[in-house]
Design a protein around this motif. Structure first.
Motif, PDB file in Angstrom:
ATOM      1  N   ASP A 290       0.825  -1.206   0.000  1.00 45.03           N
ATOM      2  CA  ASP A 290       0.000   0.000   0.000  1.00 45.03           C
ATOM      3  C   ASP A 290       0.860   1.257   0.000  1.00 45.03           C
ATOM      4  OD1 ASP A 290      -2.907  -0.893   0.307  1.00 45.03           O
ATOM      5  OD2 ASP A 290      -1.916  -2.048   1.870  1.00 45.03           O
ATOM      6  N   LEU A 291       2.037   1.179   0.645  1.00 49.56           N
ATOM      7  CA  LEU A 291       2.948   2.330   0.639  1.00 49.56           C
ATOM      8  C   LEU A 291       3.430   2.600  -0.783  1.00 49.56           C
ATOM      9  CD1 LEU A 291       5.164   1.609   3.792  1.00 49.56           C
ATOM     10  CD2 LEU A 291       2.894   2.663   3.657  1.00 49.56           C
ATOM     11  N   GLY A 292       3.776   1.519  -1.496  1.00 46.99           N
ATOM     12  CA  GLY A 292       4.217   1.683  -2.877  1.00 46.99           C
ATOM     13  C   GLY A 292       3.130   2.274  -3.749  1.00 46.99           C
ATOM     14  N   GLU A 293       1.878   1.836  -3.529  1.00 47.89           N
ATOM     15  CA  GLU A 293       0.770   2.367  -4.314  1.00 47.89           C
ATOM     16  C   GLU A 293       0.528   3.839  -3.989  1.00 47.89           C
ATOM     17  OE1 GLU A 293      -2.167   2.378  -7.155  1.00 47.89           O
ATOM     18  OE2 GLU A 293      -0.655   0.832  -6.714  1.00 47.89           O
ATOM     19  N   ALA A 294       0.650   4.197  -2.704  1.00 45.58           N
ATOM     20  CA  ALA A 294       0.473   5.602  -2.321  1.00 45.58           C
ATOM     21  C   ALA A 294       1.542   6.470  -2.968  1.00 45.58           C
ATOM     22  CB  ALA A 294       0.521   5.734  -0.802  1.00 45.58           C
ATOM     23  N   LEU A 295       2.779   6.004  -2.969  1.00 43.16           N
ATOM     24  CA  LEU A 295       3.858   6.760  -3.607  1.00 43.16           C
ATOM     25  C   LEU A 295       3.637   6.875  -5.114  1.00 43.16           C
ATOM     26  CD1 LEU A 295       6.950   5.376  -1.678  1.00 43.16           C
ATOM     27  CD2 LEU A 295       6.180   7.754  -1.691  1.00 43.16           C
ATOM     28  N   LYS A 296       3.176   5.795  -5.726  1.00 40.71           N
ATOM     29  CA  LYS A 296       2.907   5.825  -7.166  1.00 40.71           C
ATOM     30  C   LYS A 296       1.842   6.865  -7.494  1.00 40.71           C
ATOM     31  CE  LYS A 296       1.125   2.959 -10.937  1.00 40.71           C
ATOM     32  NZ  LYS A 296       0.583   1.625 -11.315  1.00 40.71           N
ATOM     33  N   ARG A 297       0.771   6.892  -6.697  1.00 39.22           N
ATOM     34  CA  ARG A 297      -0.293   7.868  -6.941  1.00 39.22           C
ATOM     35  C   ARG A 297       0.184   9.282  -6.623  1.00 39.22           C
ATOM     36  NH1 ARG A 297      -6.124   5.772  -6.573  1.00 39.22           N
ATOM     37  NH2 ARG A 297      -5.874   3.585  -7.143  1.00 39.22           N
ATOM     38  N   GLY A 298       1.067   9.404  -5.633  1.00 41.26           N
ATOM     39  CA  GLY A 298       1.628  10.709  -5.328  1.00 41.26           C
ATOM     40  C   GLY A 298       2.441  11.253  -6.490  1.00 41.26           C
ATOM     41  N   ILE A 299       3.205  10.378  -7.123  1.00 44.25           N
ATOM     42  CA  ILE A 299       3.984  10.787  -8.298  1.00 44.25           C
ATOM     43  C   ILE A 299       3.046  11.165  -9.442  1.00 44.25           C
ATOM     44  CG2 ILE A 299       5.601   9.979 -10.059  1.00 44.25           C
ATOM     45  CD1 ILE A 299       6.900   8.250  -7.860  1.00 44.25           C
ATOM     46  N   ASP A 300       1.953  10.405  -9.600  1.00 35.98           N
ATOM     47  CA  ASP A 300       0.969  10.722 -10.649  1.00 35.98           C
ATOM     48  C   ASP A 300       0.381  12.120 -10.438  1.00 35.98           C
ATOM     49  OD1 ASP A 300       1.337   8.302 -11.880  1.00 35.98           O
ATOM     50  OD2 ASP A 300      -0.417   7.338 -10.965  1.00 35.98           O
ATOM     51  N   ASP A 301       0.043  12.431  -9.177  1.00 38.06           N
ATOM     52  CA  ASP A 301      -0.506  13.761  -8.883  1.00 38.06           C
ATOM     53  C   ASP A 301       0.526  14.843  -9.181  1.00 38.06           C
ATOM     54  OD1 ASP A 301      -2.872  12.668  -8.101  1.00 38.06           O
ATOM     55  OD2 ASP A 301      -2.615  13.045  -5.958  1.00 38.06           O
ATOM     56  N   PHE A 302       1.770  14.579  -8.819  1.00 42.33           N
ATOM     57  CA  PHE A 302       2.838  15.551  -9.065  1.00 42.33           C
ATOM     58  C   PHE A 302       3.002  15.795 -10.562  1.00 42.33           C
ATOM     59  CE2 PHE A 302       7.387  16.195 -10.056  1.00 42.33           C
ATOM     60  CZ  PHE A 302       7.552  17.450  -9.484  1.00 42.33           C
ATOM     61  N   MET A 303       2.997  14.720 -11.348  1.00 42.84           N
ATOM     62  CA  MET A 303       3.171  14.863 -12.793  1.00 42.84           C
ATOM     63  C   MET A 303       1.970  15.551 -13.436  1.00 42.84           C
ATOM     64  SD  MET A 303       6.159  13.725 -13.258  1.00 42.84           S
ATOM     65  CE  MET A 303       6.212  13.724 -15.052  1.00 42.84           C
ATOM     66  N   ALA A 304       0.772  15.334 -12.861  1.00 42.23           N
ATOM     67  CA  ALA A 304      -0.438  15.929 -13.440  1.00 42.23           C
ATOM     68  C   ALA A 304      -0.480  17.438 -13.257  1.00 42.23           C
ATOM     69  CB  ALA A 304      -1.675  15.291 -12.819  1.00 42.23           C
ATOM     70  N   CYS A 305       0.112  17.926 -12.189  1.00 45.53           N
ATOM     71  CA  CYS A 305       0.093  19.379 -11.942  1.00 45.53           C
ATOM     72  C   CYS A 305       1.497  19.860 -11.614  1.00 45.53           C
ATOM     73  CB  CYS A 305      -0.882  19.718 -10.817  1.00 45.53           C
ATOM     74  SG  CYS A 305      -0.751  18.689  -9.351  1.00 45.53           S
TER      75      CYS A 305
END
Length: 292
Positions: free
Chosen positions: A49-64
């Motif tokens: 779940d930590l890896g998934e949270a980090l992955k989504r965090g990177i997605d949010d960063f790249m989106a904005c």
């Protein structure tokens, strides 16, 4: 009309601001007590779940990315200003405590990023201005009150670090950075300071992790008081000791790495960790039923 000096003006405004925050915090606390608040259900999570949270965090960063980088510039600038204060005021022995202390203030410093991730999760357009809409969060008064608590913990950590240095290497500040490094790594007193400092620093980090790992996202997302947010956060840590310990290490390591060189890495590290913390909150406290 009397003309006040800047100090009097600043003190008066600080008192007014503090009173407003305190009133808001007490009001939130009364609401949760009067309503016999139901605590959100806390899930057990795993390392994945930590890896998934980090992955989504990177997605949010790249989106904005552009908007977030614009906001994140404040982190290295603040770090450089504090470093200049330290180098200019014979406070070199507080350089490492200051750098490591970023991990203690990180949860509060990222509140705007949680708000941005929340808006993106809801499918709404995002811009840097959305980070400032955190003032409209359901529990903004409690956010500020918890932020003051973390600030107090940070100041206590700096005071403890100063005391450890004085008790081991003496109260006099080092003559230079080279002299400090030499004293720390080539003397018994220096090694004692490192061991004791790391031990005490671990306790401060554990305290902040326990009371804030999901507290700020909860207060951004729902109407609750400081007491409820801290209890839910502590419960999440108690139910997930291994994943939360791993998360604490990831955050601390990333923030320390982000301070090099010259705090520039924080431009990327802080937004990614901030967005990832929101998604960690969602995995620990999903939308759905609540329990007592």
């Amino acid at each position: 009309m009397a003309i006040r000096n800047p100090v009097e003006w600043g003190v008066d405004h600080w008192k007014g601001w503090s009173h407003a925050v305190g009133t808001a915090g007490r009001a939130a606390y009364r609401r949760e007590e009067d309503a016999a608040t139901l605590l959100p259900a806390v899930r057990r999570i795993g390392i994945a779940d930590l890896g998934e949270a980090l992955k989504r965090g990177i997605d949010d960063f790249m989106a904005c990315r552009t908007d977030v980088i614009f906001l994140a510039i404040v982190y290295p600038v603040a770090g450089l200003i504090l470093s200049q204060v330290i180098f200019g005021r014979d406070l070199l022995h507080l350089l490492f405590p200051l750098v490591s202390g970023f991990a203690l203030l990180g949860p509060f410093a990222a509140v705007g990023l949680y708000a941005m991730s929340r808006r993106r999760e809801e499918g709404q357009p995002i811009s840097w201005a959305d980070a400032f809409r955190v003032t409209g969060a359901p529990s903004f008064g409690a956010v500020m009150a918890l932020g003051l608590i973390l600030t107090a913990v940070f100041l206590l950590w700096l005071l403890a670090a100063w005391g450890i240095h004085a008790a081991t290497l003496g109260p006099e500040p080092p003559a230079s950075l080279g002299a400090l490094l030499d004293a720390v790594f080539t003397t018994r007193a220096g090694w004692t300071m490192l061991v004791v400092g790391f031990g005490v620093g671990f306790l401060f980090a554990l305290l902040v992790l326990t009371i804030s790992v999901v507290s700020f996202p909860l207060l951004i997302d729902r109407r609750a008081g400081v007491g409820t947010a801290i209890r839910v956060s502590a419960r999440a840590v108690a139910l997930n000791p291994v994943p939360m310990a791993a998360w604490g290490l990831v955050v601390a390591g990333a923030l320390i790495a982000g301070t090099l060189p010259a705090f520039v890495g924080l431009i990327v590290v802080m937004p990614v960790l901030g967005h990832a913390t929101w998604h960690l909150y969602r995995r620990v406290l999903p939308r759905g039923p609540i329990d007592r």
